[in-house]
Design an enzyme around this catalytic site. Structure first.
Site: not given
Length: 89
Positions: A18, A36
């Site tokens: 990320r 996620n």
């Protein structure tokens, strides 16, 4: 400006995916978000010029060091006029 919803599968959690995605998006001028998913995948909403989004999607296929991307699924999405690129939790 157009948008895409992207789902990345493989070893993509716990490898700084990320944070790396945000860096790549910021460098390319792409807005949106990344998060996620409970199933171990990562999903992202990308908005921007076609070439910039395509470049980011290509980079997502490789991922950061430590990631092992199995698949990148891309679908059209509605734009939401994101102001920047954020990491969602």
């Amino acid at each position: 400006m157009t948008a895409s919803h992207v789902t990345i599968t493989g070893t993509v959690q716990g490898v700084w995916f990320r944070g790396w995605t945000k860096q790549q998006a910021d460098a390319l001028g792409v807005t949106g978000w990344v998060r996620n998913c409970p199933d171990g995948s990562v999903e992202a909403h990308l908005e921007g010029e076609d070439a910039a989004r395509a470049a980011l999607i290509e980079r997502l296929g490789a991922g950061p060091p430590g990631a092992r991307v199995a698949d990148v699924a891309v679908a059209p999405a509605a734009t939401t006029d994101c102001a920047g690129f954020e990491i969602r939790h």
